[in-house]
Scaffold this active site. Structure first.
Site, PDB file in Angstrom:
ATOM      1  N   GLY A  14       0.758  -1.313  -0.131  1.00 12.14           N
ATOM      2  CA  GLY A  14       0.167  -0.024  -0.099  1.00 12.14           C
ATOM      3  C   GLY A  14       0.889   1.251   0.003  1.00 12.14           C
ATOM      4  O   GLY A  14       0.371   2.427   0.512  1.00 12.14           O
ATOM      5  N   ASN A  16       1.400   3.000  -2.494  1.00 17.24           N
ATOM      6  CA  ASN A  16       0.609   3.931  -3.374  1.00 17.24           C
ATOM      7  C   ASN A  16      -0.522   4.640  -2.768  1.00 17.24           C
ATOM      8  O   ASN A  16      -0.828   5.855  -2.862  1.00 17.24           O
ATOM      9  CB  ASN A  16       0.091   3.623  -4.754  1.00 17.24           C
ATOM     10  CG  ASN A  16       0.894   3.372  -5.711  1.00 17.24           C
ATOM     11  OD1 ASN A  16       1.899   4.352  -5.982  1.00 17.24           O
ATOM     12  ND2 ASN A  16       1.274   2.351  -6.506  1.00 17.24           N
ATOM     13  N   LEU A  86      -4.938  -6.826  -6.923  1.00 15.63           N
ATOM     14  CA  LEU A  86      -4.856  -7.720  -7.795  1.00 15.63           C
ATOM     15  C   LEU A  86      -5.943  -8.798  -8.355  1.00 15.63           C
ATOM     16  O   LEU A  86      -5.916  -9.204  -9.255  1.00 15.63           O
ATOM     17  CB  LEU A  86      -3.625  -8.829  -7.456  1.00 15.63           C
ATOM     18  CG  LEU A  86      -2.291  -8.097  -7.237  1.00 15.63           C
ATOM     19  CD1 LEU A  86      -1.240  -8.987  -6.717  1.00 15.63           C
ATOM     20  CD2 LEU A  86      -1.878  -7.460  -8.589  1.00 15.63           C
ATOM     21  N   ASN A 103      -7.321   3.369 -11.776  1.00 15.57           N
ATOM     22  CA  ASN A 103      -6.132   2.554 -11.395  1.00 15.57           C
ATOM     23  C   ASN A 103      -4.811   2.940 -11.685  1.00 15.57           C
ATOM     24  O   ASN A 103      -4.562   3.803 -12.533  1.00 15.57           O
ATOM     25  CB  ASN A 103      -6.812   1.446 -12.542  1.00 15.57           C
ATOM     26  CG  ASN A 103      -5.291   0.148 -12.106  1.00 15.57           C
ATOM     27  OD1 ASN A 103      -5.194  -0.135 -10.979  1.00 15.57           O
ATOM     28  ND2 ASN A 103      -4.892  -0.445 -13.154  1.00 15.57           N
ATOM     29  N   HIS A 105      -1.079   1.824 -13.215  1.00 19.32           N
ATOM     30  CA  HIS A 105      -0.523   0.577 -13.891  1.00 19.32           C
ATOM     31  C   HIS A 105       1.310   1.038 -14.151  1.00 19.32           C
ATOM     32  O   HIS A 105       1.255   2.070 -14.739  1.00 19.32           O
ATOM     33  CB  HIS A 105      -0.871   0.382 -15.135  1.00 19.32           C
ATOM     34  CG  HIS A 105      -0.510  -0.854 -15.949  1.00 19.32           C
ATOM     35  ND1 HIS A 105      -0.715  -2.118 -15.632  1.00 19.32           N
ATOM     36  CD2 HIS A 105       0.428  -1.088 -16.839  1.00 19.32           C
ATOM     37  CE1 HIS A 105      -0.038  -2.943 -16.474  1.00 19.32           C
ATOM     38  NE2 HIS A 105       0.789  -2.231 -17.155  1.00 19.32           N
ATOM     39  N   ASP A 146      -6.752  -2.805 -18.226  1.00 20.70           N
ATOM     40  CA  ASP A 146      -5.831  -1.668 -18.400  1.00 20.70           C
ATOM     41  C   ASP A 146      -5.999  -0.986 -19.807  1.00 20.70           C
ATOM     42  O   ASP A 146      -5.337  -0.303 -20.481  1.00 20.70           O
ATOM     43  CB  ASP A 146      -4.263  -2.273 -18.695  1.00 20.70           C
ATOM     44  CG  ASP A 146      -4.030  -2.928 -17.455  1.00 20.70           C
ATOM     45  OD1 ASP A 146      -4.438  -2.582 -16.466  1.00 20.70           O
ATOM     46  OD2 ASP A 146      -3.107  -3.932 -17.437  1.00 20.70           O
ATOM     47  N   GLU A 175       5.124   6.529  -9.653  1.00 21.78           N
ATOM     48  CA  GLU A 175       3.832   6.344  -9.533  1.00 21.78           C
ATOM     49  C   GLU A 175       3.403   7.061  -7.954  1.00 21.78           C
ATOM     50  O   GLU A 175       2.327   7.443  -8.081  1.00 21.78           O
ATOM     51  CB  GLU A 175       3.571   4.607  -8.921  1.00 21.78           C
ATOM     52  CG  GLU A 175       3.852   3.829 -10.141  1.00 21.78           C
ATOM     53  CD  GLU A 175       3.597   2.222  -9.703  1.00 21.78           C
ATOM     54  OE1 GLU A 175       2.611   1.797  -9.062  1.00 21.78           O
ATOM     55  OE2 GLU A 175       4.661   1.688 -10.145  1.00 21.78           O
TER      56      GLU A 175
END
Lengths: 205, 205
Positions: A14, A16, A86, A103, A105, A146, A175
């Site tokens: 976590g 992000n 996931l 999201n 990626h 995606d 990110e």
């Protein structure tokens, strides 16, 4: 101005999620994380949530479709942030939250994305392909993998001695900038989806 | 040190060729362009070659396989630079010059490349996809389309008001830096191909 209610779905450590919490802590985002849901009971992200006094929920993978949606609706969540989640989302859930699921990626979509490209596999593929530039993408989630409209992207240089691990670390750094920035833009009402294009207020037409 | 003999194949105006000629003029490249071949008699690239006292050859598309190879061999060319060449190269020719043909493509391969992606079509696809980052790639040519080992890549930001035309202009600007730099590295013996990976001397392992 009413704060936007954010729900976060996380499978791992976590970091992000933490980058978003930090930006909220600095007063940069007109929003608050009201619930963190993980498909793994041991995910450290749940611990992060508790430390911030945020509701932390473990949800079994089998219940991820209807269970997540019920939890988010119960918490009156406006926008869902996938910060390394996931489990594939239920199609009905994605439809119900169309244009409200964000999201991140770890590549420059449409490169190294789609089915089978998650986590370290993305970076291994990039290194094995021999690209000299990779990056990260924040996008809205649609029914594909995606494939939804792109909010923000940023590039990083791949060096000759980069491995999947070192590239992952470089990309993770960006990110941590891109995701809070995208959440900030969403929560300030600056994003408008036109087909596949995400328009950002104050940037071009 | 003997100068590397460069042959250039061009279909259009040849601004990428010009960027290489300019770098040679500045003494940056240990090489010389000894022949420019075009599949279009009206290509301005041929005029550029003549202005620089370089042999300029128009080669009919039908002769592009054996004809080009004979011309390049006759001129004892060491390395072939494709500076916007639209005819697909003969397989035998590509084999004969393996690791010695350099191409420039106006996107970050593996995004927006392969069959059908050339010229403005690349940029239109990128804009319609809604990417926020694009770029350019210089790579060695193998038997596939845009699939060979990557030498250099660089990224550009795509703005909200970018069209295929404005994006093309932005990317062309970085092409004019990337291509001469790749040719410089080749001519100084700094590139080594290992499978799909291009190692650059002095950069990592």
């Amino acid at each position: 101005m009413r704060k936007v209610r954010i729900g976060a779905l996380v499978s791992g450590g976590g970091t992000n999620l933490q980058s978003v919490l930090d930006a909220i802590g600095r007063g940069e985002i007109n929003g608050e994380v009201v619930v963190v849901i993980s498909d793994r009971p041991e995910a450290y992200a749940l611990e992060r949530a508790r430390k911030h006094g945020i509701k932390a929920v473990h949800m079994d993978r089998k219940k991820c479709g209807t269970g997540i949606q019920a939890e988010l609706e119960g918490m009156q969540v406006d926008v869902v942030v996938l910060a390394g989640f996931l489990t594939i989302l239920d199609r009905d859930f994605v439809k119900a939250y169309e244009g409200r699921i964000i999201n991140i990626h770890p590549s420059l979509i449409p490169a190294f994305c789609g089915k089978g490209f998650y986590g370290e596999k993305v970076h291994r593929a990039a290194v094995e392909y021999g690209v000299k530039v990779s990056g990260a993408t924040v996008h809205f989630v649609d029914e594909g993998t995606d494939s939804g409209p792109i909010i923000l992207q940023a590039a990083v240089a791949v060096a000759g001695d980069d491995t999947a691990e070192t590239l992952a670390a470089k990309v993770l750094e960006i990110e941590h900038k891109l995701l809070p920035e995208a959440v900030r833009l969403y929560c300030s009402g600056s994003l408008r989806i036109e087909g596949r294009i995400v328009r950002i207020s104050g940037e071009g037409c």
